[in-house]
Design a protein around this motif. Structure first.
Motif, short mmCIF file in Angstrom:
data_model
loop_
_atom_site.label_atom_id
_atom_site.label_comp_id
_atom_site.label_asym_id
_atom_site.label_seq_id
_atom_site.Cartn_x
_atom_site.Cartn_y
_atom_site.Cartn_z
N GLY A 14 2.13 -7.32 -2.72
CA GLY A 14 0.72 -7.53 -2.42
C GLY A 14 0.21 -8.89 -2.89
N LEU A 15 0.62 -9.28 -4.09
CA LEU A 15 0.20 -10.59 -4.60
C LEU A 15 0.79 -11.72 -3.78
N VAL A 16 2.07 -11.62 -3.46
CA VAL A 16 2.71 -12.66 -2.66
C VAL A 16 2.02 -12.78 -1.30
N THR A 76 4.32 9.91 -7.51
CA THR A 76 5.35 10.05 -8.54
C THR A 76 4.72 10.15 -9.92
N LEU A 77 3.70 9.31 -10.17
CA LEU A 77 3.02 9.35 -11.46
C LEU A 77 2.31 10.67 -11.69
N LEU A 79 5.39 0.72 -8.58
CA LEU A 79 4.10 0.04 -8.56
C LEU A 79 4.27 -1.46 -8.80
N GLY A 80 5.23 -1.83 -9.63
CA GLY A 80 5.51 -3.24 -9.88
C GLY A 80 5.98 -3.95 -8.62
N PHE A 81 6.93 -3.32 -7.90
CA PHE A 81 7.40 -3.91 -6.65
C PHE A 81 6.25 -4.05 -5.64
N ASP A 122 0.82 -1.21 0.00
CA ASP A 122 0.00 0.00 0.00
C ASP A 122 0.85 1.26 0.00
N VAL A 123 1.89 1.27 0.81
CA VAL A 123 2.77 2.44 0.88
C VAL A 123 3.46 2.66 -0.47
N LEU A 124 3.95 1.57 -1.07
CA LEU A 124 4.60 1.69 -2.38
C LEU A 124 3.62 2.16 -3.46
#
Length: 151
Positions: free
Chosen positions: A94-96, A58-59, A87-89, A49-51
Motif C-alpha cells: 500500500g505504501l509503495v 487471522t488476528l 499486515l506488514g506485507f 486491502d485483501v491482505l
C-alpha cells in the motif's frame, strides 16, 4: 479553454470552466485502457486491502477471547504473529503504491509546468491516495506491534 479534465485512481472528472459544473465518470474496469501507473497503483492498493482483510481475520481468530483453538495458546500466538507478517506485507504494498503514484503525479505536474505544456488532462492526488498512505502507515505500525510485541 472551456473545460478542465482531471484523472485520478478511480474516476475521471471534467469541470466546465464557464459555469463550474463538474461531472465524473467512474472507471468501468480495473485493468481497462488506463496508463500503467494507474493499473499498477490500483493493483497494489487492492492487494494491500485483501491482505489487510486476511490479517484482520487471522488476528481475530488468534485473540484469547475467541473460542477458536482455545485449548492451544501457542497456535493462537502464532496466528497473531502471522497476522502481523501478513499486515506488514500489505502495508508495504500500500505504501509503495500510494507514494509511487503521488511522486509520479508530482513529477509529471512539475515537468509540464516547467515547460509551459498543457495536455488537457492532468492527474490528481485525490483522497484515495492520501487515505492509502495513511492506512498503510497505520497497518505498518500495527504490524510492527504484532510481530515485535506478541505478548
Amino acid at each position: 479553454q472551456v473545460s478542465h479534465k482531471c484523472r485520478g485512481l478511480w474516476r475521471e472528472c471534467v469541470t466546465n470552466m464557464q459555469d463550474g459544473v463538474r461531472t465524473c465518470d467512474q472507471y468501468d474496469s480495473i485493468l481497462a485502457d488506463h496508463p500503467v501507473k494507474i493499473v499498477v497503483t490500483r493493483s497494489l492498493l487492492i492487494t494491500a486491502d485483501v491482505l489487510a482483510g486476511l490479517a484482520l481475520v487471522t488476528l481475530l481468530l488468534g485473540l484469547d477471547c475467541i473460542k477458536f483453538l482455545k485449548e492451544d495458546p501457542c497456535v493462537k500466538l502464532k496466528m497473531c504473529y502471522g497476522a502481523g507478517v501478513i499486515l506488514g506485507f500489505g502495508s508495504i504494498l500500500g505504501l509503495v503504491g500510494s507514494v509511487w503514484y503521488a511522486v509520479d503525479v508530482y513529477v509529471e505536474r512539475a515537468t509540464l509546468v516547467s515547460h509551459n505544456i498543457f495536455l488537457g488532462v492532468h492527474y490528481d492526488f485525490g483522497w484515495s491516495c492520501w487515505l492509502g498512505m495513511a492506512g498503510s502507515t497505520g497497518c505498518f505500525m500495527a504490524s510492527v506491534l504484532l510481530t515485535c510485541c506478541p505478548y
